[in-house]
Design a protein around this motif. Sequence first.
Motif, short mmCIF file in Angstrom:
data_model
loop_
_atom_site.label_atom_id
_atom_site.label_comp_id
_atom_site.label_asym_id
_atom_site.label_seq_id
_atom_site.Cartn_x
_atom_site.Cartn_y
_atom_site.Cartn_z
N LEU A 37 24.26 34.03 40.71
CA LEU A 37 25.15 34.86 39.90
C LEU A 37 26.09 35.68 40.77
N ALA A 38 27.24 36.01 40.20
CA ALA A 38 28.21 36.88 40.87
C ALA A 38 28.70 37.92 39.87
N LEU A 39 29.08 39.06 40.37
CA LEU A 39 29.70 40.10 39.56
C LEU A 39 31.21 40.02 39.80
N CYS A 40 31.97 39.79 38.73
CA CYS A 40 33.41 39.52 38.88
C CYS A 40 34.24 40.33 37.90
N GLY A 41 35.47 40.58 38.30
CA GLY A 41 36.48 41.16 37.43
C GLY A 41 37.84 40.61 37.81
N SER A 42 38.79 40.68 36.93
CA SER A 42 40.13 40.20 37.25
C SER A 42 40.85 41.20 38.15
N PRO A 43 41.83 40.74 38.93
CA PRO A 43 42.63 41.69 39.72
C PRO A 43 43.29 42.75 38.85
N GLU A 44 43.72 42.37 37.65
CA GLU A 44 44.38 43.32 36.74
C GLU A 44 43.41 44.43 36.34
N TYR A 45 42.17 44.04 35.98
CA TYR A 45 41.20 45.06 35.59
C TYR A 45 40.90 46.00 36.75
N LEU A 46 40.63 45.45 37.92
CA LEU A 46 40.27 46.28 39.07
C LEU A 46 41.40 47.23 39.46
N ALA A 47 42.66 46.75 39.35
CA ALA A 47 43.81 47.61 39.67
C ALA A 47 43.96 48.71 38.61
N HIS A 77 28.91 39.61 34.73
CA HIS A 77 27.97 38.83 35.53
C HIS A 77 28.15 37.37 35.13
N THR A 78 28.48 36.53 36.10
CA THR A 78 28.81 35.15 35.77
C THR A 78 28.20 34.20 36.79
N PRO A 79 27.71 33.06 36.36
CA PRO A 79 27.20 32.07 37.32
C PRO A 79 28.33 31.57 38.21
N LEU A 80 28.03 31.33 39.48
CA LEU A 80 29.05 30.84 40.40
C LEU A 80 29.53 29.44 40.01
N TRP A 81 28.66 28.65 39.32
CA TRP A 81 29.14 27.34 38.90
C TRP A 81 30.28 27.45 37.89
#
Length: 312
Positions: free
Chosen positions: A163-173, A241-245
Amino acid sequence: MDKLGALKMFVVTAQLGSFSRAAEQLGKTPSALTKAVNHLEAELGARLFERSTRRILLTEIGRVYLETARLVLQRLDEASEEIEQLQHGLRGSLKITAPLAYGRAFLDQVCDGFLQQYPQISLQVDLCDEFVNLLESGYDLALREGHDDLPGLIARVVGSNRLALCGSPEYLARKGLAVSPQTLDQHEWLLYKHPLLSREFWWAERDGQRLSLAQPTTPRLRSDNYDLLLASALAGRGLLHTPLWSAAPYIADGRLVRVMADYEIDPDSFGPHILAVYPSHRRATAKVVAFIDYIAAFLAVRGLSSLHSFDG
């Protein structure tokens, strides 16, 4: 009397609970089926059915015999199919079940490539998130997340479920706030709702230290549909939280950013692997092995093998 023919007539009669319906399905006469069952009963010295004018019911001996008869006929069908494939190459059909999210993430590409490589094989692929009992459903193969110690099943690891914790560049900015264990409760969250997942915390590990990270009580969006959550993450609605696959191509093209990448997030009850699973009482046919090999190679090329790590 033909023993195999009698076994088939017995099995169909037991499944339908009627000599007349079984005869109609097999293109036989009811008397022919009655004669076949009588022959088996005489050979065994025991009754397989309790008969009345209105219905027939399996005896206890009949239930035991039915299980064995089904297995015998199934093994003979598998052997015939395997011999045909040895003589003429891989052909026939494969019936597969898999989680919904696998379709969009990689299974559509796997199926397309597999069908090109094996033009004489046809696929039936049913995507659903409900548990499917492989011992009763008739599927040749299931793709699952989980552990490989499954009773009554043979499981081969074909990929990683990291698993990975991810966000879009727009959200993080827009948020303008670093993502760390200390700031998680200040972020907007997209949470996957599933009965196997805790609603209270996640486990994560870094440098051998295991941490319990509290889940937000009021996420921006909670859903039992992963594709909906992924679309929301790509649209900048929050962290996921999203699977890397699933996330790998979006991380690669910059539409998602992996945060807290130095933490290993526990996949919880889903387990660390993508598995190809089939019933242990059925020998893996050449076409099943071919599909398992194909999907394992496909995921390995993309760095999603259980033997590979993904560096984001």
